[in-house]
Motif scaffolding. Structure first.
Motif, PDB file in Angstrom:
ATOM      1  N   ASP A  67     -45.736 -20.028  14.239  1.00 52.61           N
ATOM      2  CA  ASP A  67     -45.168 -19.422  15.396  1.00 52.61           C
ATOM      3  C   ASP A  67     -43.821 -19.123  15.138  1.00 52.61           C
ATOM      4  O   ASP A  67     -42.886 -19.970  15.117  1.00 52.61           O
ATOM      5  N   THR A  68     -43.634 -17.727  14.758  1.00 49.03           N
ATOM      6  CA  THR A  68     -42.202 -17.303  14.602  1.00 49.03           C
ATOM      7  C   THR A  68     -41.741 -17.983  13.672  1.00 49.03           C
ATOM      8  O   THR A  68     -40.452 -18.553  13.936  1.00 49.03           O
ATOM      9  N   PRO A  69     -42.073 -17.919  12.359  1.00 49.04           N
ATOM     10  CA  PRO A  69     -41.247 -18.519  11.195  1.00 49.04           C
ATOM     11  C   PRO A  69     -40.055 -17.792  10.936  1.00 49.04           C
ATOM     12  O   PRO A  69     -39.861 -16.518  11.347  1.00 49.04           O
ATOM     13  N   TRP A  70     -39.155 -18.722  10.491  1.00 47.76           N
ATOM     14  CA  TRP A  70     -37.510 -17.879  10.275  1.00 47.76           C
ATOM     15  C   TRP A  70     -37.139 -17.945   8.888  1.00 47.76           C
ATOM     16  O   TRP A  70     -36.485 -17.353   8.198  1.00 47.76           O
ATOM     17  N   SER A  71     -37.650 -19.120   8.218  1.00 49.33           N
ATOM     18  CA  SER A  71     -37.054 -19.606   6.745  1.00 49.33           C
ATOM     19  C   SER A  71     -37.986 -20.225   6.046  1.00 49.33           C
ATOM     20  O   SER A  71     -38.668 -21.049   6.657  1.00 49.33           O
ATOM     21  N   MET A  72     -38.095 -20.037   4.741  1.00 50.52           N
ATOM     22  CA  MET A  72     -38.935 -20.656   3.631  1.00 50.52           C
ATOM     23  C   MET A  72     -37.991 -21.031   2.716  1.00 50.52           C
ATOM     24  O   MET A  72     -37.169 -20.586   2.418  1.00 50.52           O
ATOM     25  N   VAL A  73     -38.537 -22.450   2.138  1.00 54.24           N
ATOM     26  CA  VAL A  73     -37.560 -23.025   0.858  1.00 54.24           C
ATOM     27  C   VAL A  73     -38.663 -23.737   0.157  1.00 54.24           C
ATOM     28  O   VAL A  73     -39.668 -24.230   0.577  1.00 54.24           O
ATOM     29  N   ALA A  74     -38.508 -23.881  -1.286  1.00 57.00           N
ATOM     30  CA  ALA A  74     -39.566 -24.281  -2.016  1.00 57.00           C
ATOM     31  C   ALA A  74     -38.924 -25.821  -2.389  1.00 57.00           C
ATOM     32  O   ALA A  74     -37.913 -26.019  -2.688  1.00 57.00           O
ATOM     33  N   ARG A  75     -39.839 -26.967  -2.465  1.00 60.17           N
ATOM     34  CA  ARG A  75     -39.626 -28.136  -2.743  1.00 60.17           C
ATOM     35  C   ARG A  75     -39.979 -28.316  -4.423  1.00 60.17           C
ATOM     36  O   ARG A  75     -40.643 -27.571  -5.025  1.00 60.17           O
ATOM     37  N   GLN A  76     -39.457 -29.369  -4.748  1.00 64.49           N
ATOM     38  CA  GLN A  76     -39.499 -29.712  -6.213  1.00 64.49           C
ATOM     39  C   GLN A  76     -41.337 -29.845  -6.600  1.00 64.49           C
ATOM     40  O   GLN A  76     -41.833 -29.752  -7.650  1.00 64.49           O
ATOM     41  N   ASP A  77     -42.125 -30.292  -5.467  1.00 63.01           N
ATOM     42  CA  ASP A  77     -43.483 -30.601  -5.596  1.00 63.01           C
ATOM     43  C   ASP A  77     -44.308 -29.421  -5.686  1.00 63.01           C
ATOM     44  O   ASP A  77     -45.894 -29.391  -5.644  1.00 63.01           O
ATOM     45  N   SER A  79     -44.615 -27.296  -2.870  1.00 56.33           N
ATOM     46  CA  SER A  79     -44.950 -27.042  -1.513  1.00 56.33           C
ATOM     47  C   SER A  79     -43.723 -26.156  -1.119  1.00 56.33           C
ATOM     48  O   SER A  79     -42.652 -26.142  -1.556  1.00 56.33           O
ATOM     49  N   ILE A  80     -44.062 -25.245  -0.121  1.00 55.78           N
ATOM     50  CA  ILE A  80     -43.239 -24.606   0.533  1.00 55.78           C
ATOM     51  C   ILE A  80     -42.910 -25.022   2.172  1.00 55.78           C
ATOM     52  O   ILE A  80     -43.828 -25.344   2.788  1.00 55.78           O
ATOM     53  N   LEU A  81     -41.504 -25.089   2.563  1.00 54.24           N
ATOM     54  CA  LEU A  81     -41.204 -25.787   3.650  1.00 54.24           C
ATOM     55  C   LEU A  81     -40.782 -24.428   4.607  1.00 54.24           C
ATOM     56  O   LEU A  81     -40.307 -23.346   4.285  1.00 54.24           O
ATOM     57  N   VAL A  82     -41.334 -24.154   5.821  1.00 56.66           N
ATOM     58  CA  VAL A  82     -41.204 -23.156   6.748  1.00 56.66           C
ATOM     59  C   VAL A  82     -40.487 -23.646   8.139  1.00 56.66           C
ATOM     60  O   VAL A  82     -41.109 -24.607   8.811  1.00 56.66           O
ATOM     61  N   SER A  83     -39.439 -23.111   8.610  1.00 57.63           N
ATOM     62  CA  SER A  83     -39.134 -23.387   9.869  1.00 57.63           C
ATOM     63  C   SER A  83     -39.670 -22.567  11.027  1.00 57.63           C
ATOM     64  O   SER A  83     -39.936 -21.552  10.726  1.00 57.63           O
ATOM     65  N   GLU A  84     -40.142 -22.946  12.285  1.00 58.66           N
ATOM     66  CA  GLU A  84     -40.437 -22.128  13.129  1.00 58.66           C
ATOM     67  C   GLU A  84     -39.303 -22.119  14.419  1.00 58.66           C
ATOM     68  O   GLU A  84     -39.013 -23.194  14.818  1.00 58.66           O
ATOM     69  N   ARG A  85     -38.698 -21.106  14.696  1.00 59.24           N
ATOM     70  CA  ARG A  85     -37.649 -21.206  15.338  1.00 59.24           C
ATOM     71  C   ARG A  85     -37.803 -21.573  16.791  1.00 59.24           C
ATOM     72  O   ARG A  85     -37.102 -22.516  17.333  1.00 59.24           O
ATOM     73  N   ASP A  86     -38.791 -21.250  17.540  1.00 61.66           N
ATOM     74  CA  ASP A  86     -39.101 -21.654  18.897  1.00 61.66           C
ATOM     75  C   ASP A  86     -39.758 -22.850  19.056  1.00 61.66           C
ATOM     76  O   ASP A  86     -39.523 -23.686  20.163  1.00 61.66           O
ATOM     77  N   THR A  87     -40.726 -23.386  18.168  1.00 59.54           N
ATOM     78  CA  THR A  87     -41.282 -24.746  18.274  1.00 59.54           C
ATOM     79  C   THR A  87     -40.312 -25.567  17.938  1.00 59.54           C
ATOM     80  O   THR A  87     -40.819 -27.010  17.989  1.00 59.54           O
ATOM     81  N   ASP A 347     -38.308 -13.181   6.611  1.00 58.20           N
ATOM     82  CA  ASP A 347     -37.890 -13.899   5.530  1.00 58.20           C
ATOM     83  C   ASP A 347     -38.310 -13.447   4.241  1.00 58.20           C
ATOM     84  O   ASP A 347     -39.750 -12.948   4.309  1.00 58.20           O
ATOM     85  N   VAL A 348     -37.791 -13.532   3.043  1.00 62.62           N
ATOM     86  CA  VAL A 348     -38.351 -13.429   1.632  1.00 62.62           C
ATOM     87  C   VAL A 348     -37.838 -14.252   0.659  1.00 62.62           C
ATOM     88  O   VAL A 348     -36.859 -14.811   0.866  1.00 62.62           O
ATOM     89  N   LEU A 349     -38.642 -14.855  -0.167  1.00 61.20           N
ATOM     90  CA  LEU A 349     -38.579 -15.665  -1.237  1.00 61.20           C
ATOM     91  C   LEU A 349     -39.144 -15.351  -2.528  1.00 61.20           C
ATOM     92  O   LEU A 349     -40.375 -15.093  -2.365  1.00 61.20           O
ATOM     93  N   VAL A 350     -38.454 -15.626  -3.586  1.00 63.79           N
ATOM     94  CA  VAL A 350     -39.218 -15.554  -4.815  1.00 63.79           C
ATOM     95  C   VAL A 350     -39.895 -16.720  -5.136  1.00 63.79           C
ATOM     96  O   VAL A 350     -39.255 -17.888  -5.111  1.00 63.79           O
ATOM     97  N   VAL A 351     -41.070 -16.794  -5.388  1.00 64.43           N
ATOM     98  CA  VAL A 351     -41.828 -18.034  -5.694  1.00 64.43           C
ATOM     99  C   VAL A 351     -42.740 -17.683  -7.034  1.00 64.43           C
ATOM    100  O   VAL A 351     -43.729 -17.118  -7.018  1.00 64.43           O
ATOM    101  N   GLY A 352     -42.214 -18.332  -8.087  1.00 69.38           N
ATOM    102  CA  GLY A 352     -42.808 -17.817  -9.460  1.00 69.38           C
ATOM    103  C   GLY A 352     -42.832 -16.416  -9.627  1.00 69.38           C
ATOM    104  O   GLY A 352     -41.762 -15.694  -9.806  1.00 69.38           O
ATOM    105  N   ASN A 353     -44.055 -15.932  -9.934  1.00 71.96           N
ATOM    106  CA  ASN A 353     -44.159 -14.522 -10.028  1.00 71.96           C
ATOM    107  C   ASN A 353     -44.489 -13.860  -9.085  1.00 71.96           C
ATOM    108  O   ASN A 353     -45.116 -12.493  -9.072  1.00 71.96           O
ATOM    109  N   GLU A 354     -44.118 -14.180  -7.851  1.00 72.52           N
ATOM    110  CA  GLU A 354     -44.478 -13.593  -6.564  1.00 72.52           C
ATOM    111  C   GLU A 354     -43.350 -13.517  -5.562  1.00 72.52           C
ATOM    112  O   GLU A 354     -42.349 -14.357  -5.723  1.00 72.52           O
ATOM    113  N   LEU A 355     -43.382 -12.420  -4.782  1.00 66.57           N
ATOM    114  CA  LEU A 355     -42.298 -12.447  -3.615  1.00 66.57           C
ATOM    115  C   LEU A 355     -43.325 -12.783  -2.217  1.00 66.57           C
ATOM    116  O   LEU A 355     -43.942 -12.064  -2.094  1.00 66.57           O
TER     117      LEU A 355
END
Length: 376
Positions: A67-77, A79-87, A347-355
């Motif tokens: 629901d309206t994701p705003w930001s993605m960030v990668a963890r050491q494990d 996984s990818i964390l994603v913020s939802e602006r409105d929820t 948002d856009v994030l480089v994850v390994g060999n993918e965008l």
């Protein structure tokens, strides 16, 4: 002054009507022109599905139902964390593709463009993993951090408070720089003249230490302010020479990509676009029409910037220049991808060999991935 508004096109149509790629047996992406739509997506044959067409293009669906994701960030494990602006939720997307709620932040008060925005992770030498979030409360925008503890988070710690908030122009991106410091984008919060005042936090790039302290070499002594004269910055990243680049939303014209210098003044609201005014630093790239861009996030890989656009509903691919004379507002080799296919891109994030790209389509939002090899 009007904020960029969403284009009113049903999300299902954007995904069903895929643009022509380099058809007729021409599969190399580098051979595509702008008009051909640089994703290389083939027109679906009768009876084919959207999923089949996207697979042909190399697109992978990573998550849906956001629901309206705003930001993605990668963890050491992994996984990818994603913020939802409105929820006000932070979701965790595991390597297995499972999407779960990590935490809900009741202190977030969403309204318009304000809410739960940027995320970033900083790992201390001892291995402690800190999650940073840019959020709108009832009184301000602020940066807080939480200690990440496997699938839980510790209590919120205020890192930087008192950033003015409004229903629009809240900035919100946070990134950890190559110098180990946090860089924070703020919008002017509709107070245009504040962008020119170094004593105000809105309309700025801010630079702080991970614990919230002020770096001694900041250009304004004792202040987190790093650069001034910004309207609404939502993207930032560094190239191989550790130069800081940002993407910035203009008014009814002149969306910009800027190369940031410590203490630099980027002109808003006195000028936009290439002004050639010695008081201000001109942008390196300008989109004259906001319908072509309205840029949000920016990611850099191999000295190429990938800019996710809102009203423009496309991904811009911008080869960044080395040191040299000014560009005059146009980067050579700029081209577009995904035009009209996925709706608004946040948002856009480089994850390994993918965008990875997060769309901004309300409850229809999703995360897709493109192979980096297809972007060259």
């Amino acid at each position: 002054m009007k904020a960029h508004g969403p284009a009113v096109v049903p999300a299902v149509d954007r995904r069903t009507v895929l643009a022509l790629g380099c058809a007729l047996g021409i599969s190399a992406l580098a051979g595509c022109s702008l008009a051909e739509n640089a994703t290389g997506t083939a027109t679906p044959t009768p009876g084919s599905t959207d999923a089949e067409a996207e697979a042909d293009a190399g697109l992978k669906l990573k998550a849906s139902g956001l629901d309206t994701p705003w930001s993605m960030v990668a963890r050491q494990d992994g996984s990818i964390l994603v913020s939802e602006r409105d929820t006000a939720r932070i979701m965790a997307l595991g390597p297995d593709g499972k999407l779960t709620e990590l935490v809900h932040l009741p202190q977030v008060v969403p309204s318009g463009e304000a809410g739960l925005l940027g995320l970033e992770i900083f790992t201390e030498t001892g291995g402690i993993e800190w999650l940073y979030a840019y959020m709108g409360t009832g009184n301000d925008n602020r940066v807080v951090r939480f200690e990440l503890q496997d699938a839980r988070v510790g209590p919120a710690q205020d890192i930087l408070t008192g950033i003015p908030r409004a229903s629009i122009h809240n900035g919100g991106r946070i990134k950890l720089g190559p110098d180990g410091l946090l860089y924070i984008c703020t919008g002017d919060a509709t107070d245009r003249q504040a962008a020119q005042d170094p004593a105000r936090l809105n309309g700025k790039i801010l630079r702080i230490m991970p614990d919230g302290g002020i770096p001694e070499d900041n250009p304004f002594a004792g202040s987190p302010v790093y650069s001034i004269g910004h309207r609404n910055v939502q993207g930032l990243g560094w190239d191989s020479a550790d130069r800081l680049w940002i993407s910035e939303l203009g008014p009814e014209k002149d969306d910009e990509v800027n190369l940031v210098r410590a203490g630099g003044n980027y002109g808003w609201p006195e000028v936009t676009g290439v002004a050639r005014d010695p008081r201000f630093i001109d942008p390196v790239h300008v989109w004259a029409k906001t319908s072509d861009a309205s840029p949000s996030a920016l990611a850099i890989a191999e000295d190429v910037a990938y800019v996710a656009c809102l009203r423009g509903e496309r991904l811009w691919v911008l080869p960044l220049p080395g040191d040299g004379p000014p560009t005059g507002g146009t980067l050579t080799g700029a081209r577009e991808m995904l035009a009209g296919q996925e709706g608004r891109l946040r948002d856009v994030l480089v994850v390994g060999n993918e965008l990875w790209v997060a769309t901004n389509e309300g409850a229809e939002s999703r995360i897709i991935a493109l192979p980096m090899g297809s972007l060259g």
